[in-house]
Motif scaffolding. Structure first.
Motif, PDB file in Angstrom:
ATOM      1  N   LEU B 693       1.045  -1.379   0.008  1.00 28.28           N
ATOM      2  CA  LEU B 693      -0.068  -0.032   0.101  1.00 28.28           C
ATOM      3  C   LEU B 693       1.077   1.344  -0.049  1.00 28.28           C
ATOM      4  O   LEU B 693       0.484   2.497  -0.505  1.00 28.28           O
ATOM      5  CB  LEU B 693      -0.838  -0.247   1.533  1.00 28.28           C
ATOM      6  CG  LEU B 693      -1.783  -0.448   1.026  1.00 28.28           C
ATOM      7  CD1 LEU B 693      -2.939  -1.517   2.097  1.00 28.28           C
ATOM      8  CD2 LEU B 693      -3.261  -1.267  -0.196  1.00 28.28           C
ATOM      9  N   ILE B 694       1.967   1.344   0.992  1.00 31.46           N
ATOM     10  CA  ILE B 694       2.933   3.029   0.680  1.00 31.46           C
ATOM     11  C   ILE B 694       3.222   2.696  -0.477  1.00 31.46           C
ATOM     12  O   ILE B 694       3.691   3.911  -0.863  1.00 31.46           O
ATOM     13  CB  ILE B 694       4.105   2.072   1.570  1.00 31.46           C
ATOM     14  CG1 ILE B 694       3.349   1.786   3.069  1.00 31.46           C
ATOM     15  CG2 ILE B 694       5.338   3.397   1.240  1.00 31.46           C
ATOM     16  CD1 ILE B 694       4.800   1.665   4.346  1.00 31.46           C
ATOM     17  N   GLU B 695       3.758   1.110  -0.836  1.00 32.58           N
ATOM     18  CA  GLU B 695       4.601   1.484  -2.452  1.00 32.58           C
ATOM     19  C   GLU B 695       3.521   2.434  -3.870  1.00 32.58           C
ATOM     20  O   GLU B 695       4.054   3.472  -4.173  1.00 32.58           O
ATOM     21  CB  GLU B 695       5.528   0.428  -3.083  1.00 32.58           C
ATOM     22  CG  GLU B 695       6.748  -0.070  -2.703  1.00 32.58           C
ATOM     23  CD  GLU B 695       7.035  -1.792  -2.186  1.00 32.58           C
ATOM     24  OE1 GLU B 695       7.792  -1.330  -1.419  1.00 32.58           O
ATOM     25  OE2 GLU B 695       5.684  -2.104  -3.188  1.00 32.58           O
ATOM     26  N   GLY B 696       1.955   1.768  -3.865  1.00 35.04           N
ATOM     27  CA  GLY B 696       1.275   1.940  -4.197  1.00 35.04           C
ATOM     28  C   GLY B 696       0.875   3.360  -4.367  1.00 35.04           C
ATOM     29  O   GLY B 696       0.995   4.052  -5.134  1.00 35.04           O
ATOM     30  N   ALA B 697       0.331   3.778  -3.041  1.00 34.25           N
ATOM     31  CA  ALA B 697       0.154   5.203  -3.068  1.00 34.25           C
ATOM     32  C   ALA B 697       1.471   5.797  -3.000  1.00 34.25           C
ATOM     33  O   ALA B 697       1.108   6.927  -3.569  1.00 34.25           O
ATOM     34  CB  ALA B 697      -0.490   5.258  -0.999  1.00 34.25           C
ATOM     35  N   THR B 698       2.273   6.546  -3.338  1.00 35.98           N
ATOM     36  CA  THR B 698       3.467   6.506  -2.407  1.00 35.98           C
ATOM     37  C   THR B 698       3.761   7.144  -4.504  1.00 35.98           C
ATOM     38  O   THR B 698       3.754   8.248  -5.604  1.00 35.98           O
ATOM     39  CB  THR B 698       5.222   6.118  -2.415  1.00 35.98           C
ATOM     40  OG1 THR B 698       4.749   6.140  -1.270  1.00 35.98           O
ATOM     41  CG2 THR B 698       6.242   7.545  -3.513  1.00 35.98           C
ATOM     42  N   LEU B 699       3.845   6.303  -4.910  1.00 33.47           N
ATOM     43  CA  LEU B 699       3.490   6.022  -6.746  1.00 33.47           C
ATOM     44  C   LEU B 699       2.267   6.817  -7.312  1.00 33.47           C
ATOM     45  O   LEU B 699       2.258   8.341  -8.211  1.00 33.47           O
ATOM     46  CB  LEU B 699       3.383   5.014  -7.735  1.00 33.47           C
ATOM     47  CG  LEU B 699       4.027   4.633  -9.270  1.00 33.47           C
ATOM     48  CD1 LEU B 699       4.743   5.781  -9.885  1.00 33.47           C
ATOM     49  CD2 LEU B 699       3.753   3.760 -10.083  1.00 33.47           C
ATOM     50  N   HIS B 700       1.392   7.091  -6.430  1.00 32.09           N
ATOM     51  CA  HIS B 700      -0.235   8.216  -7.255  1.00 32.09           C
ATOM     52  C   HIS B 700       0.383   9.272  -7.029  1.00 32.09           C
ATOM     53  O   HIS B 700      -0.039   9.612  -7.705  1.00 32.09           O
ATOM     54  CB  HIS B 700      -1.225   7.647  -6.111  1.00 32.09           C
ATOM     55  CG  HIS B 700      -2.055   6.474  -6.422  1.00 32.09           C
ATOM     56  ND1 HIS B 700      -3.363   6.606  -5.805  1.00 32.09           N
ATOM     57  CD2 HIS B 700      -2.172   4.963  -7.384  1.00 32.09           C
ATOM     58  CE1 HIS B 700      -3.457   5.135  -7.331  1.00 32.09           C
ATOM     59  NE2 HIS B 700      -2.955   5.002  -7.410  1.00 32.09           N
ATOM     60  N   GLY B 701       1.136   9.803  -5.875  1.00 30.94           N
ATOM     61  CA  GLY B 701       1.291  10.651  -5.179  1.00 30.94           C
ATOM     62  C   GLY B 701       2.572  11.501  -6.472  1.00 30.94           C
ATOM     63  O   GLY B 701       2.512  12.790  -7.088  1.00 30.94           O
ATOM     64  N   ILE B 702       3.482  10.732  -6.228  1.00 33.50           N
ATOM     65  CA  ILE B 702       4.478  11.248  -7.368  1.00 33.50           C
ATOM     66  C   ILE B 702       4.093  10.938  -9.105  1.00 33.50           C
ATOM     67  O   ILE B 702       4.670  12.412  -9.771  1.00 33.50           O
ATOM     68  CB  ILE B 702       5.598  10.210  -7.958  1.00 33.50           C
ATOM     69  CG1 ILE B 702       6.478   9.719  -6.074  1.00 33.50           C
ATOM     70  CG2 ILE B 702       7.072  10.430  -8.578  1.00 33.50           C
ATOM     71  CD1 ILE B 702       7.351   8.387  -5.958  1.00 33.50           C
ATOM     72  N   ALA B 703       3.610  10.588  -9.843  1.00 35.99           N
ATOM     73  CA  ALA B 703       2.690  10.047 -11.203  1.00 35.99           C
ATOM     74  C   ALA B 703       1.515  11.783 -11.042  1.00 35.99           C
ATOM     75  O   ALA B 703       2.153  12.610 -12.124  1.00 35.99           O
ATOM     76  CB  ALA B 703       1.439   9.353 -11.346  1.00 35.99           C
ATOM     77  N   ALA B 704       0.498  12.424  -9.628  1.00 32.25           N
ATOM     78  CA  ALA B 704       0.438  13.502  -9.934  1.00 32.25           C
ATOM     79  C   ALA B 704       0.859  14.683  -9.751  1.00 32.25           C
ATOM     80  O   ALA B 704       0.426  15.701 -10.403  1.00 32.25           O
ATOM     81  CB  ALA B 704      -1.077  13.229  -8.330  1.00 32.25           C
ATOM     82  N   VAL B 705       1.893  14.937  -9.449  1.00 31.46           N
ATOM     83  CA  VAL B 705       3.016  16.228  -9.842  1.00 31.46           C
ATOM     84  C   VAL B 705       3.736  16.106 -10.663  1.00 31.46           C
ATOM     85  O   VAL B 705       4.671  17.236 -11.034  1.00 31.46           O
ATOM     86  CB  VAL B 705       3.912  16.519  -8.066  1.00 31.46           C
ATOM     87  CG1 VAL B 705       3.080  16.502  -7.401  1.00 31.46           C
ATOM     88  CG2 VAL B 705       4.996  14.851  -8.252  1.00 31.46           C
ATOM     89  N   MET B 706       4.506  14.407 -11.119  1.00 30.28           N
ATOM     90  CA  MET B 706       4.919  14.411 -12.332  1.00 30.28           C
ATOM     91  C   MET B 706       4.401  14.401 -13.755  1.00 30.28           C
ATOM     92  O   MET B 706       5.032  15.283 -14.428  1.00 30.28           O
ATOM     93  CB  MET B 706       5.645  13.141 -12.450  1.00 30.28           C
ATOM     94  CG  MET B 706       7.189  13.646 -11.025  1.00 30.28           C
ATOM     95  SD  MET B 706       8.033  14.180 -11.009  1.00 30.28           S
ATOM     96  CE  MET B 706       9.316  13.203 -12.071  1.00 30.28           C
ATOM     97  N   MET B 707       3.482  13.816 -13.992  1.00 26.11           N
ATOM     98  CA  MET B 707       2.708  13.353 -15.170  1.00 26.11           C
ATOM     99  C   MET B 707       1.504  14.066 -15.120  1.00 26.11           C
ATOM    100  O   MET B 707       0.330  13.675 -16.536  1.00 26.11           O
ATOM    101  CB  MET B 707       3.278  12.618 -15.321  1.00 26.11           C
ATOM    102  CG  MET B 707       2.942  11.171 -15.373  1.00 26.11           C
ATOM    103  SD  MET B 707       3.695   9.666 -15.122  1.00 26.11           S
ATOM    104  CE  MET B 707       3.286   9.445 -16.647  1.00 26.11           C
ATOM    105  N   GLU B 708       0.093  13.145 -14.526  1.00 27.32           N
ATOM    106  CA  GLU B 708      -1.156  13.779 -14.322  1.00 27.32           C
ATOM    107  C   GLU B 708      -1.543  13.981 -14.423  1.00 27.32           C
ATOM    108  O   GLU B 708      -1.629  15.176 -13.692  1.00 27.32           O
ATOM    109  CB  GLU B 708      -1.360  12.791 -12.963  1.00 27.32           C
ATOM    110  CG  GLU B 708      -0.969  11.208 -13.554  1.00 27.32           C
ATOM    111  CD  GLU B 708      -1.875   9.911 -12.422  1.00 27.32           C
ATOM    112  OE1 GLU B 708      -3.229  10.402 -12.251  1.00 27.32           O
ATOM    113  OE2 GLU B 708      -1.119   9.020 -12.534  1.00 27.32           O
ATOM    114  N   GLU B 709      -2.350  15.036 -15.931  1.00 24.14           N
ATOM    115  CA  GLU B 709      -3.494  16.083 -15.928  1.00 24.14           C
ATOM    116  C   GLU B 709      -4.800  15.633 -16.452  1.00 24.14           C
ATOM    117  O   GLU B 709      -4.532  15.876 -17.261  1.00 24.14           O
ATOM    118  CB  GLU B 709      -2.929  17.496 -15.794  1.00 24.14           C
ATOM    119  CG  GLU B 709      -3.284  18.882 -16.100  1.00 24.14           C
ATOM    120  CD  GLU B 709      -2.442  19.687 -16.056  1.00 24.14           C
ATOM    121  OE1 GLU B 709      -1.334  19.659 -17.016  1.00 24.14           O
ATOM    122  OE2 GLU B 709      -2.910  21.075 -15.924  1.00 24.14           O
TER     123      GLU B 709
END
Lengths: 159, 806
Positions: B693-709
């Motif tokens: 859960l830590i790994e998956g959630a962290t990638l969500h946050g990273i992707a939100a600030v790096m690529m997703e919009e």
């Protein structure tokens, strides 16, 4: 108008009348009731519907059922060995490589194809081979671990 | 309930392999689209192609001539047969689950059909002719704040649907006493955790029984049953609600219920089951996103780095679907102080209505945004004070001996050791050494940066906080507190069955329930069967049952412990009676009750169950037959919310994330070189599930600030409605994490556990952005807008260079 398709799925021959526009994924799921192959998008980006067509990984939402006529399809339901889980299935479980499980069949089929071509891939090769399959839950760390674990067994020819 | 000392931990705390994975890895999961009912029709929804348009007429005559079409409904019929969508945080305005006279976002349902074949859905939808009169759309927050913008809800005076100000402590005094005030405006963009399985519903009305059965991949059955009952005027005792395996939730599936209402109308109309599976394009177009936001922050500090006070004006573009309006703001009280002792707080929640479409509570709701703003501001304050970003955090941390700690608004923190987390993380990255290397590499033209983020991760919502602003008008919350139910039984053959009031959404609940119940009862997890999913006929649900707000480890686990303990007590009483030995002299292990010291003198669960169910005359006098119990556990740490004092959530996990990045200043690309997480979620029930859960959630946050919009054009059209345009990270963008645990058990939860699931998505956003800003500090770059796509990074560098040359 319906047309006849005949194809082998997981070793078994099926003949059905289908609409020409029916996608292979819907044929597998709705006509053959093989529900392990999933649908996650409508633009061929997510890979949840990955199956093997004549041994090659394909996204079954990008093919019509009629295009598989005369070919051989393998789905997640067809990879166990003598009733025992395939090493990839074992490794995904042992590595906690899934959470909701929705991407898992497609992910395992993509990895299955990779290991069939390259039984001992590097981490980089695993990453590239699975880059067409999205997982929204795991962050991929444990998926890559699982494919590596399975490759140890597959490459030694244990299965 | 203080169970931690009393529960044997033979299985709790162990990385037990997930039982559910046997079916998931074999393709044997049962998700909503895998279910077929006899006579089932396929539902389709005609979505508005306009962001803002009058619906002048709808002609369904051609559609009804199509032999595949069984029924069509439009907004007019929905208005006649259902009720208004109920808001929680804001006042009632006129809105139904389908557009009636006006469409207010692209993707809003305008009509719905039931047809005989999956492939006939699209054909039939094309036969419905809608005459629209396009209106000027209101798209961005600035447009909505303009008093001259076209009104979206006619009954409002503007497009501001909520505006409030709450003050806790001496904000004015603290700002007067401040040596430095840091002011900044941050923008948040729309993104989503996009579960891989889209929404799906099967509604099946049985006119004979007068019972409505709804199958859905819904995260909050308690609330959805209530909504269906209210909307359709069917009593809850005649609604059967079933949830199969769910292909990911992340909060997004808290808003499946409007479609449950529409499909139920079609099923009632046709007398047949109706299945609807959302397409990915429908999902990404509007159902749904996080809100875009404009957040103004002011932080008052002393020269030595002490944070005195914080003022936040939080404008959220979340007003379009009123059921969820305001929720991103109100939950910010849970994290507005983060890990810091802040004396006073001023918060101004504002919700605006635009034509961008609905939002729903995505992984962490408003907490990632709040921690993002707080942790960015702390970094900026450190720079203003010429302090190290680690030092300013140490200066302000709530200390280990401060717990339980109460913030100015009433939020109670249970446990933690924030300085230890940061120390461990700094050690792991060898902070001082990194700073030296960073300086050396900069001299060679390489731009590395380090970003620190310290965050709490609250769980178990005390949901009455939704109503804090409406309390001004005397509106009472419809719900407060936090609870969940569970049933445990030892069946007639001695095997254990568990039924939960909530369901798994990829979170390993079946396995965890087996671990917990096995330990309470003294059996093997292999002998415990946990009913997958949810079925209101058997699931002991309560008002807000479901899987959301990081509550499972707390109230859900409390419920299963409570129920299992009742069964255990009964087993001991029966064994005591049969063996003629006092209960104190009995012990249970491996499904067998034996006399302490005389292992031969024993009874198996199967033998005891045979008495309890079959030879009931041999039970102790007065005892009710059977070995079944239901328990509803209520968190004892929720307060009835008052406007001047309330707690939003209960236990607080914490973590420090440190990202080390390198920015290529020629291409604008950002590479994460190292990512360290020091994590405290109390006692872990299953450490491998926690790690995932830590790994998956962290990638969500990273992707939100790096690529997703999600990008909307000026017409209000979402131009990123496929995974070809809305970019998700894959194996080639994902990274590795160095995870360390530092455990401080919670005194607020049954097993001393704390929340996990959202935290990675909360702490990662500022860690990455602080790292990029640190990397670009030689240029004087200030990051205010996300995501950090290469073109935006290049633009930031260019702007900073231009500013310097001027």
């Amino acid at each position: 108008m319906k047309v006849k398709v005949s194809l082998r799925v997981n070793g078994k021959l099926y003949s059905r009348e289908v609409e020409p526009r029916k996608l292979l994924v819907h044929f597998l799921r709705d006509d053959l009731k093989l529900k392990g192959t999933h649908i996650g998008c409508d633009t061929s980006n997510c890979g949840a519907c990955t199956v093997l067509l004549d041994g090659r990984a394909v996204k079954s939402c990008t093919l019509f059922a009629v295009q598989a006529n005369g070919h051989e399809v393998t789905t997640i339901e067809g990879i166990s060995v003598n009733g025992q889980p395939h090493p990839l299935q074992d490794a995904f479980r042992k590595c906690f490589a899934l959470q909701c499980g929705y991407c898992t069949p497609g992910m395992i089929m993509a990895a299955y194809y990779l290991l069939s071509m390259n039984p001992k891939p590097t981490e980089d090769e695993i990453r590239r081979a699975l880059s067409g399959n999205l997982c929204m839950c795991t962050g991929y760390v444990k998926i890559i671990e699982a494919v590596r674990m399975a490759s140890e067994i597959v490459s030694k020819g244990k299965r | 309930m203080r169970a931690v000392q009393e529960v044997h931990t033979k299985w709790v705390g162990k990385p037990v392999e997930r039982f559910e994975d046997v079916r998931f890895t074999s393709g044997l999961g049962t998700y909503i689209d895998d279910i077929e009912l006899p006579g089932m029709l396929y539902g389709g929804i005609l979505m508005s192609p306009y962001a803002h348009a009058k619906i002048k007429s709808i002609d369904v005559s051609d559609a009804l001539k199509d032999p595949n079409v069984v029924a069509v409904i439009t907004g007019k019929e929905v208005k006649e047969k259902t009720k208004l969508v109920r808001p929680r945080a804001v006042r009632q305005v006129e809105q139904y689950v389908m557009a009636v006279d006006k469409a207010i976002f692209v993707g809003q349902p305008v009509a719905a059909i039931a047809v005989t074949d999956r492939y006939a859905v699209e054909d039939a939808l094309e036969l419905i002719r809608v005459e629209y009169e396009p209106l000027k759309p209101v798209v961005e927050i600035e447009d909505a704040l303009d008093p001259n913008s076209p009104r979206i809800f006619e009954e409002l005076n503007s497009n501001i649907i909520m505006e409030d100000r709450l003050i806790f402590g001496d904000v004015d005094g603290d700002f007067r006493r401040a040596d430095v005030v840091v002011r900044e405006r941050f923008r948040l963009h729309r993104f989503s955790s996009t579960p891989l399985e889209t929404f799906g519903v099967i509604a099946s009305y049985d006119p004979g029984w007068g019972e409505l059965t709804v199958y859905a991949n819904d995260q909050q059955p308690g609330r959805s049953i209530a909504n269906l009952s209210y909307m359709l005027d069917i009593p809850t005792n005649r609604i059967r609600f079933v949830i199969p395996d769910v292909g990911g939730g992340f909060g997004i599936k808290l808003i499946v219920w409007p479609f449950e209402v529409i499909m139920s109308l079609l099923s009632i109309k046709t007398g047949r089951p109706v299945k609807w599976i959302q397409t990915r394009t429908e999902h990404l177009t509007a159902w749904t996103h996080t809100p875009d936001a404009m957040i103004d922050v002011e932080m008052a500090l002393k020269r030595d780095g002490e944070i005195l006070s914080i003022k936040v004006r939080d404008v959220e573009n979340d007003g379009t679907f009123i059921h969820t309006t305001g929720l991103y703001s109100m939950i910010k009280f849970a994290t507005i102080c983060g890990c810091y002792k802040i004396k006073s707080v001023q918060f101004e929640p504002v919700s605006v209505v635009t034509n961008k479409g609905p939002v729903v509570q995505n992984r962490g709701v408003g907490k990632p945004g709040m921690i993002y703003v707080l942790e960015r501001t702390v970094d900026i304050a450190a720079k203003a004070l010429n302090m190290d970003p680690a030092e300013i955090r140490f200066r302000n941390f709530i200390q280990p001996n401060d717990f339980p700690y109460t913030t100015p608004s009433g939020e109670v923190y249970d446990s933690g050791d924030y300085p230890a987390l940061l120390r461990r993380a700094l050690e792991a990255v060898n902070y001082q050494q990194f700073r030296r290397e960073q300086a050396e590499l900069r001299a060679k033209g390489r731009y590395l940066g380090i970003g620190i983020s310290a965050s709490i991760e609250p769980g178990t919502s005390n949901i009455g906080y939704y109503y804090i602003t409406r309390m001004k008008e005397g509106k009472e919350p419809d719900f407060y507190g936090a609870d969940e139910g569970a049933s445990v039984s030892v069946e007639p053959d001695g095997k254990v069955r568990v039924v939960l009031g909530s369901m798994d959404i990829g979170t390993g609940h079946e396995t965890v329930a087996r671990q917990v119940v096995a330990d309470v009862l003294g059996v093997s997890p292999n002998d415990v069967y946990v009913m997958p999913g949810f079925d209101s006929r058997t699931s002991p649900y309560v008002g807000y049952s479901g899987t959301f707000s990081n509550k499972f480890h707390d109230v859900d686990v409390g419920a299963m412990i409570g129920a299992a303990r009742l069964v255990r007590e009964k087993i001991l009483k029966i064994a005591s009676h049969l063996l003629e030995i006092s209960e104190e002299d009995l012990e249970i292990s491996d499904g067998r009750v034996s006399v302490r010291g005389i292992p031969d003198k024993s009874l198996t669960f199967a033998q005891i169950a045979a008495i309890a169910y079959n030879k009931v005359l041999s039970l102790p006098p007065g005892m009710e037959p059977g070995l079944r119990a239901t328990y509803v556990y209520k968190s004892p740490h929720c307060k009835i919310p008052r406007r001047d004092h309330f707690n939003v959530q209960v236990p607080k996990s914490s973590s420090v994330h440190i990202a080390i990045v390198e920015v290529d200043v020629h291409t604008g690309s950002v590479k994460i070189l190292r990512y360290v997480i020091v994590h405290d979620c109390g006692n872990m029930i299953n450490p491998k599930i926690v790690e995932g859960l830590i790994e998956g959630a962290t990638l969500h946050g990273i992707a939100a600030v790096m690529m997703e919009e999600f990008v909307h054009n000026e017409e209000g059209q979402n131009v990123t409605a496929t995974f070809a345009d809305y970019l998700k990270p894959s194996t080639t963008e994902s990274i590795k994490y160095e995870i360390y645990h530092h455990t401080t058990p919670s005194p607020f939860t049954p097993l001393g556990s704390k929340p996990v699931g959202e935290g990675g998505a909360i702490a990662s956003m500022p860690a990455v952005v602080n790292a990029v800003e640190d990397a670009l500090s030689p240029f004087g770059v200030r990051i205010r807008q996300l995501p950090l796509t290469p073109d935006r990074v290049l633009r930031l560098i260019e702007e900073a260079r231009t500013k310097v040359s001027k």
